[in-house]
Scaffold this motif. Structure first.
Motif, short mmCIF file in Angstrom:
data_model
loop_
_atom_site.label_atom_id
_atom_site.label_comp_id
_atom_site.label_asym_id
_atom_site.label_seq_id
_atom_site.Cartn_x
_atom_site.Cartn_y
_atom_site.Cartn_z
N VAL A 1 -22.90 53.57 15.76
CA VAL A 1 -23.75 53.75 16.83
C VAL A 1 -24.44 52.32 17.16
O VAL A 1 -24.95 51.53 16.12
CB VAL A 1 -24.92 54.61 16.96
CG1 VAL A 1 -25.82 54.63 18.06
CG2 VAL A 1 -24.26 56.08 16.61
N GLY A 2 -24.20 51.82 18.42
CA GLY A 2 -24.66 50.63 18.68
C GLY A 2 -23.94 49.50 18.92
O GLY A 2 -24.53 48.19 18.86
N SER A 3 -22.61 49.69 18.66
CA SER A 3 -21.74 48.30 18.94
C SER A 3 -20.47 48.62 19.81
O SER A 3 -19.97 49.76 19.86
CB SER A 3 -21.15 47.73 17.56
OG SER A 3 -20.18 46.93 17.83
N THR A 4 -20.19 48.01 20.63
CA THR A 4 -19.12 48.11 21.62
C THR A 4 -17.69 47.08 21.09
O THR A 4 -16.59 47.42 21.45
CB THR A 4 -19.27 47.49 23.03
OG1 THR A 4 -19.67 46.01 22.88
CG2 THR A 4 -20.54 47.90 23.73
N SER A 5 -17.96 46.70 19.62
CA SER A 5 -16.81 45.92 19.06
C SER A 5 -15.65 46.85 18.91
O SER A 5 -16.00 47.89 18.32
CB SER A 5 -17.40 45.42 17.84
OG SER A 5 -16.29 44.58 17.18
N PRO A 6 -14.48 46.44 19.07
CA PRO A 6 -13.32 46.97 18.46
C PRO A 6 -13.12 47.35 16.96
O PRO A 6 -12.46 48.17 16.51
CB PRO A 6 -12.14 46.42 19.15
CG PRO A 6 -12.55 44.98 19.47
CD PRO A 6 -14.23 45.08 19.63
N LEU A 7 -14.13 46.48 16.28
CA LEU A 7 -14.20 46.73 15.07
C LEU A 7 -14.79 47.97 14.49
O LEU A 7 -14.54 48.35 13.44
CB LEU A 7 -15.06 45.56 14.33
CG LEU A 7 -14.22 44.66 13.67
CD1 LEU A 7 -15.31 43.62 12.92
CD2 LEU A 7 -13.34 45.35 12.55
#
Lengths: 466, 466
Positions: free
Chosen positions: B166-172
């Motif tokens: 939760v809290g990241s749009t990174s593809p990681l």
């Protein structure tokens, strides 16, 4: 988007990672002790047919059961019948806290939430008796639900933790249950604790020889149970209130200090003498186990619950009122589902109380292992290399988090510090196979290290074994 | 005593020791993989305020929620209002399975049983955001309840097992979730499995360029989701039924075999091109991880749930229809409690299905450790010595059961055999510090051995390490 109420339901709790880990750690420790003592795990559903629960916990228990609303046509029918019932005389009971409609509840609900672990054990034992060993030793650690008024340390959803031996009248059954509970207490770091031991039949015999009429024994036991809370004078007053004409005589009889003394008190009373003999057998076995150092006879131990039939016991620590564990023999209850008598003895560990005490003492056993290391990179273009390092750390048995967005070394250290992560690795812009490692304890930094060195350094910092 | 119904409630299960151990073993294994990937445990209550649940799972979900009956005065009031509501026009909805009174339910219930783990995550994240790291990686393995019609492999109480970032749009974030799920599958012994990968925005773009009006995209996705179940012709028929005028054109577009092909399909469509670029990033990261060997793009993967906004994925094994795991990015849901948008991506492992598959294959990873040894004695007078031996075995790290009643050696061996206990020790009449040891594998017996020899022999038989 409108903000919604984010609190958990009244009397329930969310467990964030550090608390969830601490709880899991203590539960794992208790499970291992139970397993070592030959107890086997049982799990039952949270929802039970309401018919399997109602009438098992007394009138108050029935009220404290969480009941599950019917669905579809049965609910429509139930609402109609419940409304009709309300309009009849006696359909509503008026009490201090408003009206209640106990008769309407079973018309609107078909299921209830598990209220304890003993009734499910009795149901399962009756259902699977042929598949279970003749002596069934089980433990069960699962939540139960009670619609009680929540208060300090009192919740509506809380863990119960029970060990029981079903199918044997041998005093070794009491011994095994108490051994498992005692070793749990020791493994949890408790050094000084007392195990009070008494016998329900002995208590009844003492009541009888002290002139309490048999019809008043049950109510007298409920009063005696409050000795710790309200003291000798309080209990004397309550006994008189409950109809016991000579409370002083009873209290004096209950002051017997050991089995020899109490056996003189109940001299000539057959059931009392048999109870003393049974306790002597139990104590004889306990002497050869870790329980021996903690157990002491207490003629005034009563245990409130009605269903006990033999030995009863409670575990107490000096700095806390109330018990951390308690139990006893209850030869009637398990058989209620099977339609025949089945002997049983069990102990319930107050896991929620134990966790509270341990936290207050700052003495949780060992440390629940959290993250070992966190990896971050200066730039989005370095995240591939960061992922490679995280994969390497994980392959090395470490619990490695990977921050999915670019992060400065300062922010990374702050994050590791706040979360108690022992090591942090950071890849600078353009790094391919090298990183710097910061160790939280001492604050040492090692820069431009190869991935293998990072793995070794993080492992040393975390104390994890490969 | 009358015999009572001993079955668990409909759609629920009791887990006897061997099954409870197997489940605990698999759960421990999955937990360790999640922890290693930097996910942290979260636990939430089984009961939630009904208001936190209603409206989150669509109309059907609202009906499948188990609701908890009000208590006391509010229940009395609720019954009166519900009865009144029933008598109003529209107060009852007549359906195939009888009447229902959805409007009356919230008048009679204040709590509901947890229906999934995502809504509780959203609630907790909103409540504790300031205490949680900016990127919160959590796993949660807890039961959920659904008032569904029970069937083969479908239960009313079952475990869910979720990992979310939760809290990241990174593809990681997608990468980490898929890594954890993949390593779980591998650790559980799955060798051949495929991870199908698609993107919700790409799917919408493909629909658009295939001439599906935006208003029909949602319904088209529900139809496409059935491709595995009903085949191409079935989906074409359903698409037509749902108002899609040229299903063949859409199905052809969905047949794109890789990212290059699909990028030509959505050429010139900005959102479609962005989705392809996002998937390329995800795939780029996955290539360097254990996921790389399993992942393949599938333009027709739809995932039924409405809340996905980005990458979506499913894990499948060749010999089973349906998915063993599935998930995707859902940037709208978690924020619904916080009143602001919070990006999130997660994967749900179908732990119940996985357990079923593993059991059917007889391929549960490792063996859940049960009892190591059982001790019994010929005579009640030898139980003291038997207890001493059991205590010695337990101190040596073994899981030792002690039969609390006298037992013949034949019955002891039969018991050990039936329960799969690898060793059994028996004390003959008058034995003090010697016993005989029977090893189940091979059936060898050693008699008149000292306790130390019994401990060593039992340890060798069980494979337990001291």
């Amino acid at each position: 988007m409108a903000k919604q109420d984010t609190q958990p339901a009244r009397g329930t709790r969310d467990f964030l990672p550090s608390e969830a880990r601490r709880r899991a750690h203590v539960i794992a420790l208790v499970r291992e002790v139970f397993e070592r003592h030959g107890f086997e795990p049982l799990e039952t559903p949270a929802i039970e047919r309401l018919g399997a629960l109602l009438g098992k916990y007394g009138e108050e228990g029935d009220q404290l059961l969480f009941k599950v609303l019917l669905r579809g046509q049965p609910l429509v029918d139930g609402i109609r019948q419940a409304a009709e019932k309300l309009s009849l005389p006696g359909g509503i009971v008026a009490g201090r806290s408003g009206e209640t409609a106990p008769g309407a509840e079973p018309l609107l609900a078909d299921l209830g939430l598990r209220y304890d672990l003993t009734v499910p054990l009795a149901r399962v034992y009756a259902a699977h008796r042929s598949k279970l060993p003749g002596v069934f030793k089980r433990y069960q650690i699962q939540p139960v639900w009670r619609a009680d008024t929540p208060g300090k340390g009192r919740f509506r959803e809380f863990l119960q933790c029970d060990v029981d031996v079903v199918g044997s009248t041998s005093p070794l059954a009491e011994t095994e249950v108490l051994c498992a509970a005692t070793v749990c207490m020791e493994k949890l770091g408790f050094r000084e604790f007392a195990i009070r031991l008494n016998h329900r039949a002995l208590l009844r015999a003492v009541c009888e020889v002290a002139g309490v009429p048999p019809a008043l024994e049950g109510t007298a036991i409920v009063a005696i149970d409050k000795l710790d809370k309200v003291g000798r004078d309080g209990v004397a007053a309550e006994l008189r209130e409950r109809g016991v004409s000579d409370p002083a005589r009873l209290l004096e009889a209950l002051a017997a200090r050991d089995l020899d003394e109490v056996s003189r008190v109940v001299a000539g009373h057959a059931a009392g003498a048999a109870a003393v003999a049974n306790l002597r057998e139990v104590v004889g076995f306990l002497g050869a186990t870790p329980v021996g150092a903690h157990v002491r006879f207490d003629a005034s131990l009563a245990r409130g619950l009605g269903y006990y039939t033999g030995a009863i016991f409670e575990i107490q620590v000096p700095d806390l009122a109330g018990a951390l564990a308690g139990g006893g023999r209850y030869d009637g209850l398990v058989g209620s589902f099977a339609g025949q008598s089945v002997p049983a003895v069990g102990c319930s560990l107050g896991l929620e109380r134990i966790l509270t005490v341990l936290e207050e003492r700052g003495a949780l056993p060992g440390e629940a292992r959290g993250l070992d290391v966190v990896v971050a990179a200066a730039d989005a273009s370095d995240l591939h290399a960061a992922l490679a390092l995280a994969t390497r750390l994980r392959a090395g048995g470490l619990r490695a988090d990977l921050w999915p967005e670019p992060l400065s070394p300062g922010k990374l250290r702050k994050h590791a510090d706040e979360r108690g992560i022992p090591a942090a690795a950071w890849l600078e812009r353009g790094a391919r196979d090298r990183a710097s490692l910061w160790i939280r304890a001492g604050g040492a930094t090692r820069s431009d290290a190869a991935f293998d060195e990072i793995v070794a350094g993080a492992r040393a910092a975390s104390g994890a074994t490969p």
